[in-house]
Write a protein that holds these residues in place. Sequence first.
Motif, PDB file in Angstrom:
ATOM      1  N   LEU A 154     -10.932 -56.272  -0.582  1.00  0.00           N
ATOM      2  CA  LEU A 154     -11.505 -55.921   0.715  1.00  0.00           C
ATOM      3  C   LEU A 154     -10.287 -55.961   1.638  1.00  0.00           C
ATOM      4  N   VAL A 155      -9.700 -54.785   1.882  1.00  0.00           N
ATOM      5  CA  VAL A 155      -8.378 -54.690   2.504  1.00  0.00           C
ATOM      6  C   VAL A 155      -8.490 -54.279   3.973  1.00  0.00           C
ATOM      7  N   TYR A 156      -7.842 -55.074   4.846  1.00  0.00           N
ATOM      8  CA  TYR A 156      -7.789 -54.784   6.282  1.00  0.00           C
ATOM      9  C   TYR A 156      -6.395 -54.307   6.663  1.00  0.00           C
ATOM     10  N   ASN A 157      -6.338 -53.283   7.537  1.00  0.00           N
ATOM     11  CA  ASN A 157      -5.043 -52.875   8.095  1.00  0.00           C
ATOM     12  C   ASN A 157      -4.846 -53.557   9.451  1.00  0.00           C
ATOM     13  N   LYS A 158      -3.723 -53.263  10.113  1.00  0.00           N
ATOM     14  CA  LYS A 158      -3.426 -53.960  11.387  1.00  0.00           C
ATOM     15  C   LYS A 158      -4.389 -53.589  12.510  1.00  0.00           C
ATOM     16  N   THR A 175      -4.344 -58.342 -10.799  1.00  0.00           N
ATOM     17  CA  THR A 175      -5.223 -57.214 -11.121  1.00  0.00           C
ATOM     18  C   THR A 175      -5.728 -56.580  -9.829  1.00  0.00           C
ATOM     19  N   ALA A 176      -6.213 -57.420  -8.921  1.00  0.00           N
ATOM     20  CA  ALA A 176      -6.797 -56.926  -7.667  1.00  0.00           C
ATOM     21  C   ALA A 176      -5.771 -56.123  -6.869  1.00  0.00           C
ATOM     22  N   THR A 177      -4.569 -56.664  -6.688  1.00  0.00           N
ATOM     23  CA  THR A 177      -3.566 -55.934  -5.893  1.00  0.00           C
ATOM     24  C   THR A 177      -3.099 -54.676  -6.620  1.00  0.00           C
ATOM     25  N   ARG A 178      -2.912 -54.764  -7.938  1.00  0.00           N
ATOM     26  CA  ARG A 178      -2.489 -53.584  -8.705  1.00  0.00           C
ATOM     27  C   ARG A 178      -3.521 -52.464  -8.594  1.00  0.00           C
ATOM     28  N   GLU A 179      -4.804 -52.819  -8.745  1.00  0.00           N
ATOM     29  CA  GLU A 179      -5.860 -51.806  -8.680  1.00  0.00           C
ATOM     30  C   GLU A 179      -5.950 -51.157  -7.296  1.00  0.00           C
ATOM     31  N   VAL A 180      -5.813 -51.956  -6.244  1.00  0.00           N
ATOM     32  CA  VAL A 180      -5.830 -51.385  -4.890  1.00  0.00           C
ATOM     33  C   VAL A 180      -4.680 -50.385  -4.743  1.00  0.00           C
ATOM     34  N   GLU A 181      -3.483 -50.784  -5.192  1.00  0.00           N
ATOM     35  CA  GLU A 181      -2.318 -49.889  -5.105  1.00  0.00           C
ATOM     36  C   GLU A 181      -2.533 -48.604  -5.895  1.00  0.00           C
ATOM     37  N   GLU A 197      -5.356 -47.186  -7.007  1.00  0.00           N
ATOM     38  CA  GLU A 197      -6.488 -46.332  -6.611  1.00  0.00           C
ATOM     39  C   GLU A 197      -6.330 -45.702  -5.233  1.00  0.00           C
ATOM     40  N   THR A 198      -5.472 -46.295  -4.388  1.00  0.00           N
ATOM     41  CA  THR A 198      -5.410 -45.822  -2.985  1.00  0.00           C
ATOM     42  C   THR A 198      -4.011 -45.460  -2.493  1.00  0.00           C
ATOM     43  N   GLY A 199      -2.965 -45.923  -3.184  1.00  0.00           N
ATOM     44  CA  GLY A 199      -1.598 -45.702  -2.720  1.00  0.00           C
ATOM     45  C   GLY A 199      -1.136 -46.724  -1.694  1.00  0.00           C
ATOM     46  N   VAL A 200      -2.008 -47.671  -1.324  1.00  0.00           N
ATOM     47  CA  VAL A 200      -1.671 -48.673  -0.306  1.00  0.00           C
ATOM     48  C   VAL A 200      -0.815 -49.780  -0.941  1.00  0.00           C
ATOM     49  N   THR A 201       0.302 -50.112  -0.266  1.00  0.00           N
ATOM     50  CA  THR A 201       1.203 -51.166  -0.738  1.00  0.00           C
ATOM     51  C   THR A 201       1.320 -52.256   0.332  1.00  0.00           C
ATOM     52  N   ASN A 202       2.266 -53.171   0.162  1.00  0.00           N
ATOM     53  CA  ASN A 202       2.483 -54.296   1.112  1.00  0.00           C
ATOM     54  C   ASN A 202       1.211 -55.119   1.293  1.00  0.00           C
ATOM     55  N   ILE A 262     -17.840 -58.530 -14.250  1.00  0.00           N
ATOM     56  CA  ILE A 262     -17.676 -59.599 -13.268  1.00  0.00           C
ATOM     57  C   ILE A 262     -16.439 -59.248 -12.453  1.00  0.00           C
ATOM     58  N   THR A 263     -16.646 -58.943 -11.172  1.00  0.00           N
ATOM     59  CA  THR A 263     -15.526 -58.564 -10.312  1.00  0.00           C
ATOM     60  C   THR A 263     -15.170 -59.712  -9.378  1.00  0.00           C
ATOM     61  N   HIS A 264     -13.908 -60.101  -9.420  1.00  0.00           N
ATOM     62  CA  HIS A 264     -13.366 -61.133  -8.530  1.00  0.00           C
ATOM     63  C   HIS A 264     -12.788 -60.404  -7.316  1.00  0.00           C
ATOM     64  N   TRP A 265     -13.322 -60.707  -6.136  1.00  0.00           N
ATOM     65  CA  TRP A 265     -12.914 -60.007  -4.913  1.00  0.00           C
ATOM     66  C   TRP A 265     -11.984 -60.873  -4.077  1.00  0.00           C
ATOM     67  N   PHE A 266     -11.037 -60.205  -3.415  1.00  0.00           N
ATOM     68  CA  PHE A 266     -10.081 -60.885  -2.543  1.00  0.00           C
ATOM     69  C   PHE A 266      -9.982 -60.145  -1.216  1.00  0.00           C
ATOM     70  N   GLU A 267      -9.989 -60.920  -0.140  1.00  0.00           N
ATOM     71  CA  GLU A 267      -9.698 -60.324   1.158  1.00  0.00           C
ATOM     72  C   GLU A 267      -8.188 -60.171   1.230  1.00  0.00           C
ATOM     73  N   MET A 268      -7.742 -58.986   1.658  1.00  0.00           N
ATOM     74  CA  MET A 268      -6.309 -58.694   1.732  1.00  0.00           C
ATOM     75  C   MET A 268      -5.973 -58.082   3.080  1.00  0.00           C
ATOM     76  N   ASN A 269      -4.715 -58.247   3.475  1.00  0.00           N
ATOM     77  CA  ASN A 269      -4.160 -57.581   4.652  1.00  0.00           C
ATOM     78  C   ASN A 269      -3.010 -56.706   4.197  1.00  0.00           C
ATOM     79  N   THR A 270      -2.728 -55.669   4.978  1.00  0.00           N
ATOM     80  CA  THR A 270      -1.572 -54.826   4.696  1.00  0.00           C
ATOM     81  C   THR A 270      -0.984 -54.290   5.999  1.00  0.00           C
ATOM     82  N   THR A 271       0.326 -54.056   5.966  1.00  0.00           N
ATOM     83  CA  THR A 271       1.021 -53.420   7.101  1.00  0.00           C
ATOM     84  C   THR A 271       1.243 -51.936   6.789  1.00  0.00           C
TER      85      THR A 271
END
Length: 195
Positions: A75-79, A108-114, A116-121, A145-154
């Motif tokens: 669950l990724v938030y931008n600035k 796994t969570a950060t790799r999959e976000v990157e 599937e979406t191209g979002v890094t940092n 079973i999905t383990h969810w993480f709140e994430m921030n990115t710049t």
Amino acid sequence: MYKVFVNDKPLFLTNEISKETDFQLFLLESVDIEKLVSKMFQNKIQKVTLFYPDEKEMLKVLKSKIPVNKAGGGLVYNKNGEVLFIFRNGKWDLPKGGIDKGEEIEDTATREVEEETGVTNLTIVKKLQKTYHIFKRNGEYRLKITHWFEMNTTFDGVLVGQIEEGIEKVAWLNPTQIKEALKNSYENIKLLFDE
């Protein structure tokens, strides 16, 4: 209590029985999980409660009856406070995917976000709840079973949906757009926004 979704229909694992309910009740210990899930996929059963007396053991019992796939997602938030969504299979979803052998679930969570979406940092802020759903692959039902993480990115570059995963669109959505997107999303994704 655990909420497991089968084709977006609720299947509750519980150690309490309530008399007033429109859920069909089964004993987890003796239920033929494959038959039950099949009926839910065919819309013959809409809502199910699986009873098991020991809350600490109920998930173990379910896992012994159905193969498990472990996944991680973000669950990724931008600035600007917007949330990263993907659109595939006609629904809004959050980026997530299966764990690779030997991988930590946070990785796994950060790799999959990157991927599937191209979002890094990406920075993990905190662990969120796990979600559970049953799907069918190669003729076999599986519990994801999905383990969810709140994430921030710049990150403020171009969003790129992973074509081979069927992702048609990637977007940053503001709170108003999120409300709209959740009307066309999955029940387990909605749970993350109730939190």
